[in-house]
Design a protein around this motif. Structure first.
Motif, PDB file in Angstrom:
ATOM      1  N   GLU A 101      47.520  39.061 -10.557  1.00 21.06           N
ATOM      2  CA  GLU A 101      48.143  38.310  -9.601  1.00 21.06           C
ATOM      3  C   GLU A 101      47.905  38.700  -8.311  1.00 21.06           C
ATOM      4  O   GLU A 101      47.914  38.050  -7.435  1.00 21.06           O
ATOM      5  CB  GLU A 101      49.711  38.308  -9.982  1.00 21.06           C
ATOM      6  N   ARG A 102      48.148  39.909  -7.976  1.00 24.53           N
ATOM      7  CA  ARG A 102      48.218  40.542  -6.616  1.00 24.53           C
ATOM      8  C   ARG A 102      46.813  40.377  -5.893  1.00 24.53           C
ATOM      9  O   ARG A 102      46.246  40.640  -4.775  1.00 24.53           O
ATOM     10  CB  ARG A 102      48.574  42.127  -6.418  1.00 24.53           C
ATOM     11  N   LEU A 103      45.390  40.973  -6.871  1.00 30.49           N
ATOM     12  CA  LEU A 103      44.179  41.064  -6.346  1.00 30.49           C
ATOM     13  C   LEU A 103      43.476  39.894  -6.188  1.00 30.49           C
ATOM     14  O   LEU A 103      42.434  39.659  -5.537  1.00 30.49           O
ATOM     15  CB  LEU A 103      43.625  42.257  -7.089  1.00 30.49           C
ATOM     16  N   LEU A 104      43.683  38.588  -7.291  1.00 34.11           N
ATOM     17  CA  LEU A 104      42.845  37.791  -7.163  1.00 34.11           C
ATOM     18  C   LEU A 104      43.679  36.250  -6.817  1.00 34.11           C
ATOM     19  O   LEU A 104      44.927  36.362  -7.076  1.00 34.11           O
ATOM     20  CB  LEU A 104      42.332  37.456  -8.627  1.00 34.11           C
TER      21      LEU A 104
ATOM     22  N   ALA B 279      39.283  48.399  -9.804  1.00 31.69           N
ATOM     23  CA  ALA B 279      40.538  47.968  -8.959  1.00 31.69           C
ATOM     24  C   ALA B 279      41.679  47.849  -9.577  1.00 31.69           C
ATOM     25  O   ALA B 279      42.546  48.271  -8.605  1.00 31.69           O
ATOM     26  CB  ALA B 279      39.996  46.453  -8.764  1.00 31.69           C
ATOM     27  N   LEU B 280      41.705  47.684 -10.849  1.00 33.39           N
ATOM     28  CA  LEU B 280      43.193  47.762 -11.093  1.00 33.39           C
ATOM     29  C   LEU B 280      43.838  49.244 -11.450  1.00 33.39           C
ATOM     30  O   LEU B 280      44.969  49.439 -11.134  1.00 33.39           O
ATOM     31  CB  LEU B 280      43.235  46.993 -12.837  1.00 33.39           C
TER      32      LEU B 280
ATOM     33  N   PRO C 154      39.967  49.571  -1.192  1.00 34.09           N
ATOM     34  CA  PRO C 154      38.785  49.636  -2.001  1.00 34.09           C
ATOM     35  C   PRO C 154      39.016  48.811  -3.302  1.00 34.09           C
ATOM     36  O   PRO C 154      38.115  48.074  -3.982  1.00 34.09           O
ATOM     37  CB  PRO C 154      38.694  51.134  -2.366  1.00 34.09           C
ATOM     38  N   ALA C 155      40.658  48.762  -3.821  1.00 35.15           N
ATOM     39  CA  ALA C 155      40.682  48.121  -4.892  1.00 35.15           C
ATOM     40  C   ALA C 155      40.289  46.408  -4.474  1.00 35.15           C
ATOM     41  O   ALA C 155      39.939  45.619  -5.451  1.00 35.15           O
ATOM     42  CB  ALA C 155      41.977  48.227  -5.316  1.00 35.15           C
ATOM     43  N   GLN C 156      40.878  46.103  -3.295  1.00 42.13           N
ATOM     44  CA  GLN C 156      40.659  44.661  -2.897  1.00 42.13           C
ATOM     45  C   GLN C 156      39.028  44.369  -3.072  1.00 42.13           C
ATOM     46  O   GLN C 156      38.785  43.162  -3.308  1.00 42.13           O
ATOM     47  CB  GLN C 156      41.465  44.197  -1.759  1.00 42.13           C
ATOM     48  N   VAL C 157      38.356  45.161  -2.396  1.00 50.72           N
ATOM     49  CA  VAL C 157      37.125  44.988  -2.281  1.00 50.72           C
ATOM     50  C   VAL C 157      36.126  44.937  -3.773  1.00 50.72           C
ATOM     51  O   VAL C 157      35.604  43.942  -3.659  1.00 50.72           O
ATOM     52  CB  VAL C 157      36.295  46.093  -1.435  1.00 50.72           C
TER      53      VAL C 157
ATOM     54  N   ASP D  28      37.279  41.519  -5.025  1.00 47.28           N
ATOM     55  CA  ASP D  28      36.819  40.521  -4.592  1.00 47.28           C
ATOM     56  C   ASP D  28      35.226  40.158  -5.105  1.00 47.28           C
ATOM     57  O   ASP D  28      34.864  39.206  -5.292  1.00 47.28           O
ATOM     58  CB  ASP D  28      36.424  40.392  -2.940  1.00 47.28           C
ATOM     59  N   ALA D  29      34.707  41.306  -5.310  1.00 47.94           N
ATOM     60  CA  ALA D  29      33.410  41.199  -5.813  1.00 47.94           C
ATOM     61  C   ALA D  29      33.570  40.702  -7.321  1.00 47.94           C
ATOM     62  O   ALA D  29      32.647  40.003  -7.725  1.00 47.94           O
ATOM     63  CB  ALA D  29      32.756  42.877  -5.724  1.00 47.94           C
ATOM     64  N   GLY D  30      34.335  41.137  -7.973  1.00 50.02           N
ATOM     65  CA  GLY D  30      34.430  40.636  -9.198  1.00 50.02           C
ATOM     66  C   GLY D  30      34.999  39.149  -9.099  1.00 50.02           C
ATOM     67  O   GLY D  30      34.389  38.340 -10.060  1.00 50.02           O
ATOM     68  N   TRP D  31      35.635  38.828  -8.416  1.00 44.16           N
ATOM     69  CA  TRP D  31      36.273  37.364  -8.081  1.00 44.16           C
ATOM     70  C   TRP D  31      34.678  36.478  -7.908  1.00 44.16           C
ATOM     71  O   TRP D  31      34.357  35.140  -8.328  1.00 44.16           O
ATOM     72  CB  TRP D  31      37.047  37.241  -7.116  1.00 44.16           C
ATOM     73  N   PHE D  32      33.913  36.937  -7.072  1.00 40.15           N
ATOM     74  CA  PHE D  32      32.456  36.361  -6.702  1.00 40.15           C
ATOM     75  C   PHE D  32      31.666  36.234  -8.069  1.00 40.15           C
ATOM     76  O   PHE D  32      31.084  35.131  -8.195  1.00 40.15           O
ATOM     77  CB  PHE D  32      31.758  37.148  -5.576  1.00 40.15           C
TER      78      PHE D  32
END
Length: 716
Positions: A227-230, A451-452, A461-464, A467-471
């Motif tokens: 929920e926080r990262l995506l 990231a988790l 770095p977790a957010q980076v 974001d790569a995983g989301w892409f």
């Protein structure tokens, strides 16, 4: 291929034979129990004799006795699970409104208009009295906001209030049988809750447990991290599906994209995820594994984490199989013994089937094992063939192609017939679609798991990584959409069960022949399979054939099919909803008919009675509620009002079908009896379910009439 390194595989064969024997009820339960006791005594005496005589290899009789013991034990347990009804079962309260208290053990699953889960009942409250109760209950909760958060979690203790009913049977022969499916899960009853006010959640069980102390907090941590990262959207739901097993929360259109391209397996938690969990543990602990105590510590840590992950994801068969198999392989390494992957897979299956023999009939269990076994067996064969001395250019290119597509191709060889059998589809583009989709999903997992892990102490770095995983998740969805848009991306395919069995028999024979470099077994198996396919119809029950009138039970009404004798049919009644159309098509395939080209809708607002009339079809509405149909060389009169029988308006036809939508009482019975004696129709059919909603007495009267009069019967 010697069977010596595969003791678990041999034991698994006896286990499966026992489960099949118990399901078929070849012997009563006491006979299986007696056979198990006798064979266990013989095995024990043989073992004692072997110890005293210092022989290490059992005799043929001892081996046969041991096989009988395994078969009889699993047959008894399977028959017990399928046929035994405990005295405290909830079914003794069927049809009554109850308060049921118990623990949520499966689910919840997201539905279109609510949620569904399974609970283990412990107590019921009925007529101001408490009763002990047992058994599993399937709960359906109606929610106005079906996309909301889950109202219960596995391990919660809940009260529900509603009317307990047995699970419904299939209304049509080709429909999904909920009662049979529930029996495989130990579920025999259900309750429908009109709203959340009929549910009282007391939270997790207070008893100390691994789930309460570790699994539930870990799941909440993963949910909060996602929920926080995506950002919200299909990408986040995609991650929840592949990490937490919440595939039901994924948008239906997105799920169809993966299903139509044969890539839906990436949405399920499987061996890929288990492998990544093991890799995350092993990489930082390589130095520790250099010593014997260190290897045991790593093994215990891996097994503990895999157990937690299995609980977090709901215990799907693919996760359990992969976790047990990984534990067996690591245990072999820890003990310094050579581990055979196929034997490790068999050990995992034995553990799962020992806990619940009915897992053998679950599509997920069969498909995960077919895919894993194909990868284990076929990849070494292909790789060995392409690595022979004197490699040519084509072998080098083939080896490069195999490295990229070999695992996907091997899995498809193993699982494609089962996908066609259970889901009725086959995707010709699956091989091409799986290559980019699997790569993208692997990249997603490699990005989101670190990231988790580092999100609590290193957010940037977790957010980076997130974001790569989301892409990559968006790219995977777009890739599936591209392949799904191609012509013939998915085709309907409904192979018979015997055809699927023959496919695997031939596949096993080919693998054994390749290993032995002797093609006699493969040719023999292929010859036997072809003969069984060609001549099997003489010795087995024939495929369902259409009756004079086929009744298809839909959600709100019934549709009636009139075969024309050439494989086509005319449909009377029903509706045009997608669900009803799919049910009619499925029933037509079951009885060997083409989809109806002519659909008659009585009482249509525009006054028409037919649609899509063909040259061989004639439809006439003689009176209001009285239809005369000619389909090919057959004629049928459909009557919906009793007065047409009294006034003798019913025309002569090969079949007369009466649908008593109004009341049916003793006077109706006598009127039909008078008409039947006077006219003596060739075939007179009635539908008892047409009045089932108006009381059981009317339905019983119709059944009595059909039983007592010649050339009269009930539509099936």
């Amino acid at each position: 291929m010697s069977a010596a390194p595969y003791p678990a595989l041999r034991l698994l064969a006896g286990c499966c034979a026992g489960i099949l024997c118990g399901s078929a009820a070849l012997l009563p339960l006491p006979a299986w129990l007696l056979l198990a006791l006798l064979s266990s005594l013989l095995v024990l005496s043989g073992s004692i004799r072997g110890v005293l005589s210092r022989t290490t290899f059992p005799s043929l009789l001892e081996a046969a006795t041991y096989l009988v013991l395994v078969v009889s034990v699993f047959a008894f347990r399977t028959g017990y699970l399928l046929g035994f009804e405990p005295g405290d079962s909830l079914l003794r309260f069927a049809g009554r409104e109850l308060h049921v208290y118990g623990k949520v053990v499966q689910g919840p699953k997201q539905l279109e208009h609510g949620q569904r889960w399974t609970m283990e009942a412990s107590r019921v409250w009925h007529e101001e009295q408490a009763h002990d109760a047992g058994g599993r209950l399937q709960v359906y909760l109606n929610l106005s906001d079906s996309a909301g958060e889950r109202v219960v979690e596995i391990g919660d203790m809940v009260w529900v209030r509603g009317t307990v009913q047995p699970l419904p049977e299939a209304r049509n022969p080709a429909d999904f049988d909920m009662r049979a499916y529930g029996r495989l899960h130990g579920v025999r009853s259900s309750v429908y809750l009109q709203g959340p006010w009929l549910l009282e959640n007391h939270g997790p069980d207070e008893q100390p447990s691994l789930r309460r102390w570790f699994a539930i907090p870990l799941r909440h941590y993963l949910e909060a991290g996602l929920e926080r990262l995506l950002p919200p959207g299909n990408e986040r739901q995609f991650f929840r599906g592949i990490l937490l097993g919440e595939r039901d929360r994924l948008d239906t259109e997105v799920y169809d994209l993966f299903r139509n391209t044969g890539t839906a397996h990436v949405l399920a938690v499987s061996g890929l995820h288990v492998g990544l969990v093991v890799l995350i543990v092993l990489l930082p602990l390589q130095r520790l594994r250099q010593t014997v105590p260190g290897r045991w510590i790593v093994l215990g840590l891996v097994m503990f984490l895999l157990l937690l992950y299995t609980m977090v994801t709901g215990g799907a068969p693919s996760v359990r199989r992969a976790s047990i198999m990984a534990s067996v392989l690591l245990a072999g390494y820890t003990l310094g013994r050579e581990a055979f992957p196929l034997n490790s897979l068999a050990v995992a299956d034995l553990i799962i089937l020992t806990i619940n023999p009915l897992e053998l009939y679950h599509p997920g269990f069969l498909m995960t094992n077919a895919a894993a076994a194909s990868i284990i067996v076929l990849i070494p064969i292909w790789s060995g063939r392409l690595q022979e001395p004197g490699d040519s250019n084509w072998k080098q290119r083939a080896r490069f192609l195999l490295q990229g597509t070999g695992v996907t191709l091997a899995a498809m060889v193993g699982v494609a017939p089962l996908v066609a059998l259970y889901f009725g589809t086959f995707s010709p583009v699956a091989l091409l679609a799986n290559i980019p989709v699997v790569m993208l999903v692997s990249g997603m997992l490699y990005a989101i798991l670190p990231a988790l892990v580092c999100a609590p102490f290193a957010m940037f770095p977790a957010q980076v990584l997130a974001d790569a995983g989301w892409f990559l998740a968006g790219a995977a969805i777009e890739t599936a959409a591209f392949f799904s848009s191609l012509p013939y991306a998915s085709i309907n395919c409904n192979p018979p069960q015997e055809g699927v069995v023959l496919y695997y028999v031939i596949l096993v024979a080919l693998v054994i022949s390749w290993k032995l470099q002797r093609w006699g077994p493969a040719l023999t198996a292929i010859g036997i399979a072809l003969n069984v396919h060609a001549w099997g119809g003489l010795f087995t029950a024939s495929r369902a054939t259409p009756a004079a009138v086929e009744a298809v039970r839909l959600r709100q009404a019934s549709a009636y099919l009139f075969p024309d004798g050439t494989g086509g049919c005319v449909q009377f009644g029903g509706d045009d909803s997608p669900e009803s159309l799919a049910t009619v098509r499925r029933h037509c395939r079951h009885v060997g008919l083409r989809t109806p080209e002519v659909v008659i809708q009585p009482g249509s607002s525009d006054g028409s009675v037919g649609a899509g009339l063909s040259p061989s079809t004639f439809v006439l509405e003689v009176h209001d509620g009285l239809f005369y149909i000619i389909a090919g060389h057959r004629s049928c009169a459909v009557v919906t009002r009793l007065r047409y029988f009294i006034d003798e308006y019913v025309p002569r036809a090969d079949v007369v079908l009466y649908l008593p939508h109004a009341k049916f009482d003793a006077e109706s019975y006598l009127a039909l009896q008078t008409w039947h004696a006077a006219v003596q129709p060739s075939l007179f059919l009635l539908d008892a379910e047409a009045v089932s909603g108006r009381g059981g007495h009317a339905s019983q009267l119709i059944q009595v009439f059909a039983a007592r009069h010649e050339r009269a019967g009930l539509v099936r």
